[in-house]
Design a protein around this motif. Structure first.
Motif, PDB file in Angstrom:
ATOM      1  N   VAL A 122      53.338  29.541  27.288  1.00  0.00           N
ATOM      2  CA  VAL A 122      53.737  28.573  27.421  1.00  0.00           C
ATOM      3  C   VAL A 122      52.913  27.341  27.567  1.00  0.00           C
ATOM      4  O   VAL A 122      52.885  26.217  27.261  1.00  0.00           O
ATOM      5  N   GLY A 123      52.445  27.352  28.806  1.00  0.00           N
ATOM      6  CA  GLY A 123      51.288  26.110  29.720  1.00  0.00           C
ATOM      7  C   GLY A 123      49.982  26.104  28.474  1.00  0.00           C
ATOM      8  O   GLY A 123      49.658  24.773  28.255  1.00  0.00           O
ATOM      9  N   SER A 124      50.401  26.934  27.233  1.00  0.00           N
ATOM     10  CA  SER A 124      49.226  26.740  25.610  1.00  0.00           C
ATOM     11  C   SER A 124      49.383  25.958  24.934  1.00  0.00           C
ATOM     12  O   SER A 124      48.906  24.936  24.130  1.00  0.00           O
ATOM     13  N   THR A 125      50.984  25.876  24.862  1.00  0.00           N
ATOM     14  CA  THR A 125      51.434  24.979  23.628  1.00  0.00           C
ATOM     15  C   THR A 125      51.267  23.224  24.295  1.00  0.00           C
ATOM     16  O   THR A 125      51.049  21.952  23.859  1.00  0.00           O
ATOM     17  N   VAL A 126      50.829  23.356  25.930  1.00  0.00           N
ATOM     18  CA  VAL A 126      51.210  21.472  26.651  1.00  0.00           C
ATOM     19  C   VAL A 126      50.142  22.043  26.581  1.00  0.00           C
ATOM     20  O   VAL A 126      49.022  20.478  26.513  1.00  0.00           O
ATOM     21  N   PHE A 127      48.851  22.477  26.378  1.00  0.00           N
ATOM     22  CA  PHE A 127      47.320  22.177  27.274  1.00  0.00           C
ATOM     23  C   PHE A 127      46.764  22.830  25.906  1.00  0.00           C
ATOM     24  O   PHE A 127      46.249  23.883  26.705  1.00  0.00           O
ATOM     25  N   PRO A 128      46.644  22.708  24.322  1.00  0.00           N
ATOM     26  CA  PRO A 128      46.424  23.354  23.641  1.00  0.00           C
ATOM     27  C   PRO A 128      44.300  23.169  23.892  1.00  0.00           C
ATOM     28  O   PRO A 128      43.763  22.378  24.695  1.00  0.00           O
ATOM     29  N   LYS A 129      43.779  24.112  23.330  1.00  0.00           N
ATOM     30  CA  LYS A 129      42.233  24.301  22.987  1.00  0.00           C
ATOM     31  C   LYS A 129      41.430  22.256  21.999  1.00  0.00           C
ATOM     32  O   LYS A 129      42.605  22.898  21.213  1.00  0.00           O
ATOM     33  N   PRO A 130      41.517  21.746  22.358  1.00  0.00           N
ATOM     34  CA  PRO A 130      40.664  20.590  22.062  1.00  0.00           C
ATOM     35  C   PRO A 130      39.787  20.652  21.121  1.00  0.00           C
ATOM     36  O   PRO A 130      39.012  21.099  20.513  1.00  0.00           O
ATOM     37  N   PRO A 173      46.224  28.940  40.754  1.00  0.00           N
ATOM     38  CA  PRO A 173      47.612  28.482  39.875  1.00  0.00           C
ATOM     39  C   PRO A 173      48.345  27.847  38.942  1.00  0.00           C
ATOM     40  O   PRO A 173      49.252  27.452  37.895  1.00  0.00           O
ATOM     41  N   PHE A 174      47.193  26.970  38.815  1.00  0.00           N
ATOM     42  CA  PHE A 174      47.227  25.865  38.051  1.00  0.00           C
ATOM     43  C   PHE A 174      46.491  26.080  36.910  1.00  0.00           C
ATOM     44  O   PHE A 174      47.191  26.201  35.993  1.00  0.00           O
ATOM     45  N   LEU A 175      45.624  26.651  36.363  1.00  0.00           N
ATOM     46  CA  LEU A 175      44.806  26.827  35.534  1.00  0.00           C
ATOM     47  C   LEU A 175      45.428  27.896  34.889  1.00  0.00           C
ATOM     48  O   LEU A 175      45.570  28.412  33.926  1.00  0.00           O
ATOM     49  N   THR A 176      45.801  28.835  35.460  1.00  0.00           N
ATOM     50  CA  THR A 176      46.733  30.522  34.830  1.00  0.00           C
ATOM     51  C   THR A 176      47.778  30.135  34.252  1.00  0.00           C
ATOM     52  O   THR A 176      48.359  29.866  33.268  1.00  0.00           O
ATOM     53  N   LYS A 211      43.049  38.101  40.291  1.00  0.00           N
ATOM     54  CA  LYS A 211      43.075  38.694  39.634  1.00  0.00           C
ATOM     55  C   LYS A 211      42.106  37.509  38.425  1.00  0.00           C
ATOM     56  O   LYS A 211      41.370  36.838  37.337  1.00  0.00           O
ATOM     57  N   GLY A 212      42.977  36.374  38.503  1.00  0.00           N
ATOM     58  CA  GLY A 212      43.143  35.195  38.250  1.00  0.00           C
ATOM     59  C   GLY A 212      41.798  34.573  38.581  1.00  0.00           C
ATOM     60  O   GLY A 212      41.957  33.049  37.911  1.00  0.00           O
ATOM     61  N   ALA A 213      41.516  34.864  39.914  1.00  0.00           N
ATOM     62  CA  ALA A 213      40.288  34.051  40.270  1.00  0.00           C
ATOM     63  C   ALA A 213      38.772  34.630  39.533  1.00  0.00           C
ATOM     64  O   ALA A 213      37.868  34.270  39.890  1.00  0.00           O
ATOM     65  N   GLY A 217      37.486  34.324  30.010  1.00  0.00           N
ATOM     66  CA  GLY A 217      38.247  32.899  29.886  1.00  0.00           C
ATOM     67  C   GLY A 217      39.441  33.045  30.509  1.00  0.00           C
ATOM     68  O   GLY A 217      39.717  33.924  31.307  1.00  0.00           O
ATOM     69  N   VAL A 218      41.089  33.033  29.697  1.00  0.00           N
ATOM     70  CA  VAL A 218      42.230  32.862  30.583  1.00  0.00           C
ATOM     71  C   VAL A 218      43.281  32.792  30.062  1.00  0.00           C
ATOM     72  O   VAL A 218      43.340  32.034  28.598  1.00  0.00           O
ATOM     73  N   GLY A 219      44.244  33.720  30.220  1.00  0.00           N
ATOM     74  CA  GLY A 219      44.957  33.835  29.923  1.00  0.00           C
ATOM     75  C   GLY A 219      45.232  34.187  28.340  1.00  0.00           C
ATOM     76  O   GLY A 219      44.269  35.121  28.068  1.00  0.00           O
ATOM     77  N   THR A 220      45.872  33.391  27.378  1.00  0.00           N
ATOM     78  CA  THR A 220      46.017  33.961  26.051  1.00  0.00           C
ATOM     79  C   THR A 220      44.605  34.569  25.076  1.00  0.00           C
ATOM     80  O   THR A 220      44.419  34.307  24.309  1.00  0.00           O
TER      81      THR A 220
END
Length: 771
Positions: free
Chosen positions: A111-119, A102-105, A694-696, A701-704
């Protein structure tokens, strides 16, 4: 005096210790002292990359490859939580490792990609050929994604299926499999050399490492379907020897250095008339000197020739494009490692470094020329074009292409390859007035296709074959599906949905051996996150789904997006879906690619996890992104910006993390998490033929930011398995007294480079009608 010296020495020791301790305490505070490992160094620092794992790894040092080695039961089971922290004393890094689905999803959501972008700085070395969709972020990524996604069209997959079938047949023909497996004679017992190497019986084909063959098959697929290059299949020994022969030796490099010194010296000390006479005498016939270069006189004569003529008279090595493709894919790890070192190191007189530089320069030049040519064709279709370049000829004398080969391998002209589609999408975007890709960005993305689609698929295919060999009952199921699905060998892309079990075998391999071992994210701001409190409580996810068929979604029309409170919070209305029937079993087609696939979306909504909007007194609504409101923004004093916090269940907890905290998603831990996979160590392809979380399942990779080439890898792998297993069975060289699990443990050994790389996978092939 001694006191001053002692005081100075104490300062030298104490001051750095204070700095290190302060940095370490800051790292611990960044993750709110969340439970986890406290190590001398973290696996992400420079020392950690080379330091081997130590005894008692959870207390000393687990090694850089610990996600693959420890998986879920090592680290996360030890701390009884699916999120743990990791802080290094010397490097002062604050890291969270998570397999909390749930957290990584939520973290990988829009929304999460803006808070946690790729380094992005961690990926900068992947921009060797140019900016690309992997290293892009924000608006730049959205622009590149919009242009690159349409390149994976249905025609690409139609062509990929045909190309992969042809490659498998050519491999069998060129390697003389039919002749070598004519008369199989089962030996009384398996035979091995004193060194432990298997001795194949009559009628068997043995590969000490089957990766050698799968690498060339994957390379041929990306060359043909990816770049439109007619890859010429050559036997493994000749191809390997040819690739290894490139690169300037230390002797040749020494001659070039001597030439530079001697030529300048002779011009300074010799009269002009003598220098001219020496030039005239040595230019008469330099060939005899080259032909006798093995002798001392020949070497001296060759040296004299090069003093006069310069480096151009040394035998110039030319490189075919297919060899450049192979070497670039093979040496990408070395190239990425060299990026962090001074540039002069790559110029050292080492054959492998010179071979690597030749390959990268060759591929960059040719990809640039191919992109220019195809853009010119699309922008000016009426203008006649020059003939397509071949892999053995070129227009310029500077090219690395060999002029000696009599066989021409032209670039295919139907323009249905991935590179042509990418150029076409860029041109169409430009004509429509959008912001398109530059030629450098197209070349950069083409390199990423090669890097992502070569080794990962080849290694996964090798492991799939090994697992099918280790479990003959599963191999028999795959064979029966092939025979029942299409008795003839003339399969086409429309036959792909028939091979559901084969795709399930490939998925199960990716679950057991995920190519990417960790997915990094970084906190862009001080944030409060919500994670599962423990991994021992709660119901197993695989028990929350009904036992019915799972559909694969396909939108019948492009949905209109309206920004509302519900869409911001994660609750979105699903587009209407339409199903297709394949063999009496409902499937759906992938909306991105139009190619039928295994179902991978739960038919039901996820387990109950609620969200309460700030200031909304109503009953919490069901969230479609598997959890509560993703993250809570904090003010400078560490307090939530909104007065009301999101609803958190009793089995969850809030954690405050500071800006620049690194979060690593661990695919191996997710794939071996017993919360989502029953008997996670067991090879069980059937688990993908019924509802699963599916999320597991995150090998791509994950998400967008998930891999664009997922469907490419799936179609390529299934096609190869269909055309190989139809006529040949695969077996493991099992020594007397060994069990299947013993052999599996051997071929499961791997190292972590750019992706997970097997050490050695020995396999035996036999013709099926003689089993």
């Amino acid at each position: 005096m001694h006191l001053i010296t002692a005081a100075a020495a104490a300062c030298i020791l104490i001051i750095p210790s204070i700095v290190i301790l302060r940095r370490y305490r800051r790292a611990v505070a960044m993750i709110s002292d969340f439970p986890g490992l406290r190590l001398i160094v973290s696996p992400m620092c420079s020392l950690g990359l080379v330091l081997p794992s130590l005894p008692m790894p959870l207390y000393t040092y687990p090694g850089f490859s610990f996600p693959s080695v420890l998986k879920h039961e090592g680290l996360f089971k030890h701390f009884k939580c699916d999120t743990v922290s990791l802080c290094g004393l010397l490097d002062g890094r604050a890291i969270l490792y998570t397999c909390d689905v749930p957290f990584l999803t939520r973290m990988a959501s829009h929304v999460g990609s803006t808070v946690f972008p790729k380094p992005i700085e961690e990926y900068g070395v992947l921009g060797y050929f140019g900016d690309n969709v992997v290293i892009a972020e924000g608006a730049n990524w959205r622009r590149q994604r919009k242009v690159t996604a349409p390149a994976f069209s249905s025609k690409v997959f139609e062509r990929l299926w045909v190309d992969m079938a042809d490659i498998t047949r050519e491999m069998i023909q060129q390697e003389n499999w039919d002749r070598r497996t004519e008369d199989f004679v089962p030996p009384p017992s398996p035979q091995f050399t004193p060194e432990g190497e298997y001795i194949p019986a009559e009628g068997e084909i043995y590969f000490p490492n089957v990766v050698d063959i799968t690498l060339r098959m994957a390379l041929a697929a990306i060359a043909r379907t990816g770049f439109g290059i007619d890859f010429e299949w050559r036997t493994g020994e000749s191809f390997t020897n040819t690739c290894q022969s490139f690169g300037e030796s230390f002797y040749s490099t020494t001659l070039r250095v001597i030439y530079t010194i001697a030529h300048v010296t002779l011009k300074l000390i010799l009269p002009t008339s003598v220098h001219t006479l020496l030039l005239h005498s040595l230019r008469r016939d330099p060939k005899p000197a080259q032909s006798s270069a093995n002798g001392l006189v020949g070497r001296l004569h060759l040296l004299a020739v090069n003093i006069v003529h310069g480096p151009s008279q040394l035998p110039q090595e030319k490189m075919h494009l297919q060899e450049a493709l192979h070497l670039v894919a093979k040496e990408s790890t070395l190239k990425l490692a060299m990026a962090s070192l001074p540039s002069w190191i790559s110029k050292l007189p080492i054959r492998r470094l010179h071979r690597m530089n030749m390959a990268f320069e060759c591929l960059q030049q040719e990809l640039g020329r191919m992109v220019t040519q195809r853009r010119k064709e699309l922008m000016n279709p009426a203008e006649p074009l020059s003939p397509a370049p071949s892999m053995n000829s070129s227009e310029s004398g500077d090219s690395f292409y060999s002029q000696s080969s009599s066989k021409s391998s032209p670039v295919l002209s139907d323009n249905s390859d991935l590179l042509s589609n990418l150029v076409r999408s860029a041109v169409q975007t430009e004509k429509a007035g959008g912001v398109t890709l530059t030629e450098e960005e197209i070349v950069g993305n083409a390199y990423i296709y090669l890097l992502a689609g070569h080794e990962t698929t080849a290694h996964s295919l090798a492991w799939t074959l090994a697992l099918l060999a280790a479990y003959p009952e599963q191999q028999e199921k795959a064979y029966q599906e092939i025979i029942e699905g299409d008795p003839s060998e003339d399969t086409i892309i429309r036959d792909y949905p028939k091979f559901r079990f084969l795709l399930a075998c490939y998925y199960e391999t990716l679950r057991l051996f995920p190519p990417v071992q960790q997915i990094p994210k970084i906190a862009a701001e001080d944030t409060q996150i919500v994670i599962e409190r423990t991994n021992e409580e709660g119901e197993d996810a695989f028990n929350t789904f009904p036992e019915d068929v799972v559909d694969f979604p396909r939108a019948t029309k492009t949905p209109t997006l309206h920004v509302t409170r519900a869409s911001i919070s994660g609750h979105r209305t699903r587009p209407s879906l339409s199903a297709i029937k394949v063999g009496g079993l409902p499937l759906r087609a992938d909306s991105s690619f139009g190619v039928p696939s295994l179902p991978c979306t739960p038919a039901t909504t996820p387990p109950k996890e609620y969200v309460r909007l700030p200031g909304d007194p109503s009953t919490p609504t069901r969230s479609e992104f598997l959890g509560p409101m993703p993250f809570t923004q904090l003010s400078k004093d560490g307090q939530p910006v909104n007065a009301e916090l999101p609803f958190v269940a009793t089995d969850q907890t809030r954690v405050v993390i500071k800006k620049d905290t690194i979060i690593f998603i661990s695919p191996p831990a997710v794939h071996y998490n017993p919360k989502y996979w029953k008997d996670p160590h067991q090879f069980n392809p059937e688990r993908f033929l019924k509802p699963y979380h599916k999320g597991a399942f995150i090998p791509f990779g994950v998400g967008t930011r998930a891999c664009l080439g997922r469907k490419f890898s799936e179609v390529e792998s299934v096609c190869m398995l269909v055309h190989l297993l139809r006529n040949y069975s695969v077996h493991l060289p099992v020594r007397p007294g060994e069990t299947v699990e013993d052999v599996r443990a051997q071929f499961s050994k791997a190292s972590v480079r750019i992706t997970l790389t097997p050490d050695k996978i020995p396999l035996i092939f036999r013709k099926r009608n003689q089993d």
